[in-house]
Scaffold this motif. Structure first.
Motif, PDB file in Angstrom:
ATOM      1  N   MET A   1       1.057  -1.482  -0.069  1.00  0.00           N
ATOM      2  CA  MET A   1      -0.048  -0.235  -0.381  1.00  0.00           C
ATOM      3  C   MET A   1       1.000   1.710  -0.042  1.00  0.00           C
ATOM      4  O   MET A   1       0.623   1.903  -0.715  1.00  0.00           O
ATOM      5  N   TYR A   4       2.591   1.618  -3.430  1.00  0.00           N
ATOM      6  CA  TYR A   4       1.317   1.929  -4.102  1.00  0.00           C
ATOM      7  C   TYR A   4       1.114   4.067  -4.027  1.00  0.00           C
ATOM      8  O   TYR A   4       1.232   4.618  -4.599  1.00  0.00           O
ATOM      9  N   LEU A   5       0.719   4.666  -2.912  1.00  0.00           N
ATOM     10  CA  LEU A   5       1.102   5.181  -2.713  1.00  0.00           C
ATOM     11  C   LEU A   5       2.379   6.657  -2.602  1.00  0.00           C
ATOM     12  O   LEU A   5       2.216   7.118  -3.406  1.00  0.00           O
TER      13      LEU A   5
END
Length: 55
Positions: A1, A4-5
Protein backbone atom coordinates in the motif's frame (compact mmCIF):
# COMPACT_ATOMS: atom_id res chain seq x y z
CA UNK A 1 0.00 0.00 0.00
CA UNK A 2 2.80 2.42 0.90
CA UNK A 3 4.59 1.65 -2.35
CA UNK A 4 1.40 2.34 -4.32
CA UNK A 5 1.06 5.74 -2.63
CA UNK A 6 4.71 6.58 -3.33
CA UNK A 7 4.36 5.60 -6.98
CA UNK A 8 1.16 7.59 -7.51
CA UNK A 9 1.49 10.56 -5.15
CA UNK A 10 1.48 13.14 -7.98
CA UNK A 11 -1.68 11.71 -9.51
CA UNK A 12 -3.39 11.52 -6.13
CA UNK A 13 -2.49 15.11 -5.21
CA UNK A 14 -3.59 16.51 -8.57
CA UNK A 15 -6.87 14.57 -8.37
CA UNK A 16 -7.56 15.86 -4.87
CA UNK A 17 -6.79 19.41 -6.01
CA UNK A 18 -9.10 19.17 -9.03
CA UNK A 19 -11.98 17.64 -7.05
CA UNK A 20 -11.54 20.25 -4.31
CA UNK A 21 -11.63 23.05 -6.87
CA UNK A 22 -14.74 21.60 -8.49
CA UNK A 23 -16.47 21.32 -5.11
CA UNK A 24 -15.56 24.94 -4.30
CA UNK A 25 -17.01 26.18 -7.62
CA UNK A 26 -20.23 24.23 -7.12
CA UNK A 27 -20.67 25.51 -3.57
CA UNK A 28 -19.88 29.08 -4.72
CA UNK A 29 -22.51 28.89 -7.49
CA UNK A 30 -25.12 27.45 -5.11
CA UNK A 31 -24.50 30.28 -2.64
CA UNK A 32 -24.73 32.85 -5.44
CA UNK A 33 -28.06 31.45 -6.57
CA UNK A 34 -29.45 31.37 -3.02
CA UNK A 35 -28.45 35.02 -2.55
CA UNK A 36 -30.26 35.97 -5.77
CA UNK A 37 -27.14 37.01 -7.64
CA UNK A 38 -27.03 36.66 -11.39
CA UNK A 39 -24.84 33.83 -12.59
CA UNK A 40 -24.08 35.39 -15.97
CA UNK A 41 -22.75 38.68 -14.62
CA UNK A 42 -24.90 40.97 -16.76
CA UNK A 43 -28.00 42.93 -15.91
CA UNK A 44 -31.40 41.33 -16.25
CA UNK A 45 -32.93 44.25 -18.16
CA UNK A 46 -31.33 43.36 -21.50
CA UNK A 47 -31.13 39.62 -21.03
CA UNK A 48 -32.95 37.43 -23.60
CA UNK A 49 -33.44 34.74 -20.92
CA UNK A 50 -35.37 37.01 -18.54
CA UNK A 51 -38.46 34.80 -18.63
CA UNK A 52 -36.45 31.76 -17.50
CA UNK A 53 -34.43 33.56 -14.83
CA UNK A 54 -34.90 32.69 -11.15
CA UNK A 55 -35.47 36.33 -10.17
Amino acid sequence: MIQYLKDNIATILISVLIFGLMAWVIIYKIRQRKNGESSCGCGCSGCPETSRCHK
